[in-house]
Scaffold this active site. Structure first.
Site, PDB file in Angstrom:
ATOM      1  N   PRO A  89       0.817  -1.217   0.000  1.00  0.00           N
ATOM      2  CA  PRO A  89       0.000   0.000   0.000  1.00  0.00           C
ATOM      3  C   PRO A  89       0.853   1.270   0.000  1.00  0.00           C
ATOM      4  O   PRO A  89       0.346   2.359  -0.261  1.00  0.00           O
ATOM      5  CB  PRO A  89      -0.811  -0.092   1.299  1.00  0.00           C
ATOM      6  CG  PRO A  89      -0.628  -1.468   1.817  1.00  0.00           C
ATOM      7  CD  PRO A  89       0.636  -2.001   1.231  1.00  0.00           C
ATOM      8  N   GLU A 116       2.043  -7.821   8.792  1.00  0.00           N
ATOM      9  CA  GLU A 116       2.069  -6.351   8.895  1.00  0.00           C
ATOM     10  C   GLU A 116       3.018  -5.738   7.876  1.00  0.00           C
ATOM     11  O   GLU A 116       3.004  -4.525   7.657  1.00  0.00           O
ATOM     12  CB  GLU A 116       2.489  -5.897  10.298  1.00  0.00           C
ATOM     13  CG  GLU A 116       1.706  -6.490  11.463  1.00  0.00           C
ATOM     14  CD  GLU A 116       0.228  -6.665  11.180  1.00  0.00           C
ATOM     15  OE1 GLU A 116      -0.415  -5.680  10.773  1.00  0.00           O
ATOM     16  OE2 GLU A 116      -0.267  -7.786  11.366  1.00  0.00           O
ATOM     17  N   ARG A 154      -1.877  -8.004 -21.202  1.00  0.00           N
ATOM     18  CA  ARG A 154      -2.611  -7.341 -22.279  1.00  0.00           C
ATOM     19  C   ARG A 154      -1.715  -6.437 -23.117  1.00  0.00           C
ATOM     20  O   ARG A 154      -2.091  -6.018 -24.220  1.00  0.00           O
ATOM     21  CB  ARG A 154      -3.785  -6.530 -21.717  1.00  0.00           C
ATOM     22  CG  ARG A 154      -4.745  -7.363 -20.878  1.00  0.00           C
ATOM     23  CD  ARG A 154      -5.879  -6.526 -20.353  1.00  0.00           C
ATOM     24  NE  ARG A 154      -6.648  -5.932 -21.423  1.00  0.00           N
ATOM     25  CZ  ARG A 154      -7.626  -6.545 -22.082  1.00  0.00           C
ATOM     26  NH1 ARG A 154      -7.965  -7.775 -21.753  1.00  0.00           N
ATOM     27  NH2 ARG A 154      -8.253  -5.948 -23.047  1.00  0.00           N
ATOM     28  N   ASP A 169      -8.938   1.507 -27.332  1.00  0.00           N
ATOM     29  CA  ASP A 169      -8.327   2.779 -27.683  1.00  0.00           C
ATOM     30  C   ASP A 169      -8.977   3.955 -26.969  1.00  0.00           C
ATOM     31  O   ASP A 169      -8.328   4.951 -26.724  1.00  0.00           O
ATOM     32  CB  ASP A 169      -8.372   3.012 -29.190  1.00  0.00           C
ATOM     33  CG  ASP A 169      -7.134   2.438 -29.847  1.00  0.00           C
ATOM     34  OD1 ASP A 169      -7.063   2.456 -31.069  1.00  0.00           O
ATOM     35  OD2 ASP A 169      -6.236   1.994 -29.117  1.00  0.00           O
TER      36      ASP A 169
HETATM   37  N1  4GX Z   1      -1.686  -2.763  -3.146  1.00  0.00           N
HETATM   38  N2  4GX Z   1      -1.281  -5.246   0.819  1.00  0.00           N
HETATM   39  C1  4GX Z   1       0.936  -6.296   1.041  1.00  0.00           C
HETATM   40  C2  4GX Z   1       1.807  -6.811   3.268  1.00  0.00           C
HETATM   41  C3  4GX Z   1       2.908  -5.837   3.087  1.00  0.00           C
HETATM   42  C4  4GX Z   1       2.934  -4.593   3.727  1.00  0.00           C
HETATM   43  C5  4GX Z   1       4.005  -3.752   3.504  1.00  0.00           C
HETATM   44  C6  4GX Z   1       4.911  -5.355   2.036  1.00  0.00           C
HETATM   45  C7  4GX Z   1       5.000  -4.135   2.672  1.00  0.00           C
HETATM   46  C8  4GX Z   1      -1.630  -3.839  -1.229  1.00  0.00           C
HETATM   47  C9  4GX Z   1      -2.330  -2.884  -1.985  1.00  0.00           C
HETATM   48  C10 4GX Z   1      -1.988  -4.275   0.135  1.00  0.00           C
HETATM   49  C11 4GX Z   1      -1.538  -5.458   2.243  1.00  0.00           C
HETATM   50  C12 4GX Z   1      -0.329  -6.173   0.235  1.00  0.00           C
HETATM   51  C13 4GX Z   1      -0.254  -5.568   3.020  1.00  0.00           C
HETATM   52  N3  4GX Z   1       3.890  -6.191   2.247  1.00  0.00           N
HETATM   53  N4  4GX Z   1      -0.594  -4.224  -1.951  1.00  0.00           N
HETATM   54  N5  4GX Z   1       0.634  -6.586   2.443  1.00  0.00           N
HETATM   55  N6  4GX Z   1      -3.435  -2.235  -1.647  1.00  0.00           N
HETATM   56  O1  4GX Z   1      -2.918  -3.737   0.693  1.00  0.00           O
HETATM   57  O2  4GX Z   1      -0.617  -3.567  -3.124  1.00  0.00           O
END
Ligand code: 4GX
Length: 256
Positions: A89, A116, A154, A169
């Site tokens: 995130p 986490e 894609r 497009d």
């Molecule tokens: N878009 N998540 C990853 C664990 C985590 C946290 C910090 C690495 C660093 C998310 C999103 C997402 C939740 C995937 C926490 N890994 N990833 N995860 N929205 O919410 O990509």
């Protein structure tokens, strides 16, 4: 293009990689996806991948050593160093421009974290870029990785049929898609717009351009900001100016 995935849930990927467009791209050899179990890069008896956070605060954090070993091991398989993407995130938001940019790379390594998060030293040592698929919290990076793989597939030449890419497009022009209709001709007393059955291809093109702009104005006016407009070709801008005028005149007529 080759994509390598690191995850503690490799089984999540099997049906996704076997199905539909992505499945066919892999079958045709246009896309290669290798999924690796992070636990196979652990060195302890319990194959553990997480531990308590320094500083306390509950939850678990993925430990750095298995990740660093895994990324380095799968990065050494090809000739060039792959581009290594952490799904999180905290990343830059994924959009079509970012998909195109990542699609230029010959090889990607996708890191799918859980819990986490991952020990910061992983990001500092073996990650080139963090990418987020949106501002909401998931339980792991596996779904974001699949979203990215599907969008990337894609872009790979030969994966999407020409007809689909032409339909697409309107989005490439920075607009939403126009409404689509198919049989039957009447559904819940709603008829198909007459122009679509008229056989007048120029009129159909104009109607679709117009409806694409109308949908964009109504649902996603942010897509019509100045930087979006600046990216259009002069031809596309002319059409938009024209349609904009029509939509505005129509709105004024409706007001009266
Ligand atoms: N878009 N998540 C990853 C664990 C985590 C946290 C910090 C690495 C660093 C998310 C999103 C997402 C939740 C995937 C926490 N890994 N990833 N995860 N929205 O919410 O990509």
């Amino acid at each position: 293009m080759r994509v390598q995935v690191l995850t503690i849930f490799p089984e999540l990927f099997a049906p996704f990689l076997a199905t539909s467009l992505v499945g066919r791209a892999i079958e045709k050899g246009l896309l290669e996806v290798r999924v690796h179990d992070l636990r196979s890069f652990t060195e302890d008896r319990h194959r553990s991948v997480d531990d308590e956070p320094y500083g306390g605060g509950g939850g678990m954090v993925m430990t750095a050593p298995p990740w660093i070993r895994a990324v380095r091991a799968v990065s050494e398989e090809g000739e060039e160093r792959p581009w290594r993407v952490l799904l999180s995130p905290q990343g830059a938001r994924l959009d079509e421009a970012k998909v195109r940019e990542l699609g230029e790379k010959s090889e990607l390594v996708l890191l799918c974290g859980r819990y986490e998060g991952i020990d910061e030293r992983v990001r500092l040592t073996v990650v080139d870029e963090e990418v987020s698929i949106g501002d909401y919290v998931l339980s792991g990076g596996e779904l974001p990785a699949m979203v990215l793989i599907e969008a990337l597939s894609r872009q790979v030449p030969g994966v999407v049929k020409l007809a689909d890419s032409v339909a697409n497009d309107s989005f490439r022009a920075g607009l939403l898609d126009y409404p689509h209709y198919t049989r039957p001709p009447v559904v819940e007393e709603l008829a198909v717009p007459e122009v679509l059955t008229s056989g007048d291809h120029a009129a159909i093109r104009r109607w679709r351009q117009r409806e694409a702009l109308r949908a964009t104005l109504a649902k996603r006016p942010d897509l019509l900001g100045s930087e979006a407009l600046a990216r259009l070709t002069p031809e596309q801008r002319r059409v938009i100016d024209q349609v904009w005028g029509q939509v505005r005149d129509e709105a004024r007529r409706d007001e009266k």
